[in-house]
Design a protein around this motif. Structure first.
Motif, PDB file in Angstrom:
ATOM      1  N   LYS A 239     -65.363 -33.437 -26.525  1.00  0.00           N
ATOM      2  CA  LYS A 239     -64.667 -34.398 -25.676  1.00  0.00           C
ATOM      3  C   LYS A 239     -65.031 -34.198 -24.207  1.00  0.00           C
ATOM      4  O   LYS A 239     -65.211 -35.182 -23.465  1.00  0.00           O
ATOM      5  CB  LYS A 239     -63.160 -34.247 -25.875  1.00  0.00           C
ATOM      6  CG  LYS A 239     -62.700 -34.543 -27.304  1.00  0.00           C
ATOM      7  CD  LYS A 239     -61.225 -34.253 -27.503  1.00  0.00           C
ATOM      8  CE  LYS A 239     -60.792 -34.487 -28.956  1.00  0.00           C
ATOM      9  NZ  LYS A 239     -59.360 -34.140 -29.167  1.00  0.00           N
ATOM     10  N   THR A 243     -66.755 -36.807 -21.589  1.00  0.00           N
ATOM     11  CA  THR A 243     -66.083 -37.160 -20.335  1.00  0.00           C
ATOM     12  C   THR A 243     -66.958 -36.874 -19.126  1.00  0.00           C
ATOM     13  O   THR A 243     -67.077 -37.696 -18.211  1.00  0.00           O
ATOM     14  CB  THR A 243     -64.762 -36.390 -20.211  1.00  0.00           C
ATOM     15  OG1 THR A 243     -63.919 -36.697 -21.332  1.00  0.00           O
ATOM     16  CG2 THR A 243     -64.039 -36.745 -18.921  1.00  0.00           C
ATOM     17  N   GLN A 244     -67.596 -35.715 -19.115  1.00  0.00           N
ATOM     18  CA  GLN A 244     -68.403 -35.312 -17.969  1.00  0.00           C
ATOM     19  C   GLN A 244     -69.816 -35.908 -17.995  1.00  0.00           C
ATOM     20  O   GLN A 244     -70.515 -35.882 -16.996  1.00  0.00           O
ATOM     21  CB  GLN A 244     -68.492 -33.782 -17.911  1.00  0.00           C
ATOM     22  CG  GLN A 244     -67.150 -33.092 -17.759  1.00  0.00           C
ATOM     23  CD  GLN A 244     -66.447 -33.472 -16.464  1.00  0.00           C
ATOM     24  OE1 GLN A 244     -67.084 -33.646 -15.427  1.00  0.00           O
ATOM     25  NE2 GLN A 244     -65.118 -33.606 -16.531  1.00  0.00           N
TER      26      GLN A 244
END
Length: 268
Positions: A239, A243-244
């Motif tokens: 995750k 996200t990054q």
């Protein structure tokens, strides 16, 4: 075909221990197996021995010998085949180089050496291995890799391949396997997440996997990951990568099996 027949007359002399002494009119003395003499002959009997050359059998045996000689030559005189290597997979800091099964013919394998940018690496390659993992590489860096196969017939140099490690925002090198999850219904969403970020996953855990994803630190896959030094991370690792938009350090997502506290003594 039988040709060039010659008939020679002999007088049988002494017969003893399965051998007969034969004397020709020209006083040639030869020993002859008595078992193949005509029945009823004895000392003083006169016999004729016909000698014929068998060209057909000579040809057949000569051909058999040449065929056997060719088989021996093909089996023991062919040189080993030069290995051909290719890049199997790449991550930000590692790469796997592979090759087909070695064809050494009659030569014996002495060892396999791995080279990176002209430097021999301290990597142990098992005799039956068909790949090697290079770790500790720099991010987004290019390397030239090849192997030398040492045999009893000399050293074989493979082709050279260029390996370029991924940049931090390239997630295609992630190759996870899933271990035990507290909620089995989390598996399908995680598989979909892997596909969205361009990563890969396998049903079984192998040394080619980059991470084992689980949140229950137990089971055969977990034990193998620990044995093979494969990072065991929680689903939050995937995750965070999404996200990054780049690969995240595995350390902050490690899943470990806590050591049970020592039993307290009941002695008073």
């Amino acid at each position: 075909m039988l040709q060039e027949a010659t008939s020679v007359q002999f007088t049988i002399g002494k017969i003893d221990a399965g051998m007969a002494m034969l004397l020709s009119p020209q006083h040639h003395l030869i020993e002859f197996p008595s078992q193949i003499l005509p029945d009823g002959v004895t000392t003083g009997s006169i016999i004729n021995i016909t000698i014929e050359r068998n060209h057909e059998e000579e040809t057949r045996q000569a051909e058999d010998f040449l065929s056997l000689q060719e088989q021996i030559h093909l089996s023991f005189s062919q040189p080993p085949v030069q290995p051909e290597i290719s890049v199997k997979s790449v991550t930000q800091t590692s790469a796997i180089v592979q090759w087909d099964a070695l064809v050494l013919h009659a030569a014996d394998l002495r060892g396999i050496d791995v080279y990176r940018n002209g430097q021999k690496l301290n990597v142990q390659v098992a005799p039956g291995a068909s790949s090697v993992k290079l770790s500790g590489l720099d991010v987004a860096h290019e390397y030239e890799v090849w192997i030398d196969v040492r045999t009893s017939a000399g050293c074989l140099h493979s082709n050279r391949v260029t390996v370029k490690t991924h940049a931090m925002d390239n997630l295609t090198g992630i190759n996870v396997a899933f271990g035990s999850l507290a909620n089995v219904h989390d598996l399908e969403p995680l598989i979909e997440l892997v596909a969205r970020i361009g990563a890969n996953y396998t049903e079984e855990l192998t040394t080619d996997n980059t991470h084992l994803v689980c949140n229950v630190p137990k089971g055969p896959k977990y034990e193998k990951a620990v044995e093979w030094n494969i990072p065991v991370v929680s689903p939050d690792f995937l995750k965070a990568c999404q996200t990054q938009g780049k690969i995240q350090p595995a350390g902050q997502f490690y899943v470990s099996n806590p050591t049970p506290p020592p039993k307290q003594s009941t002695d008073k």
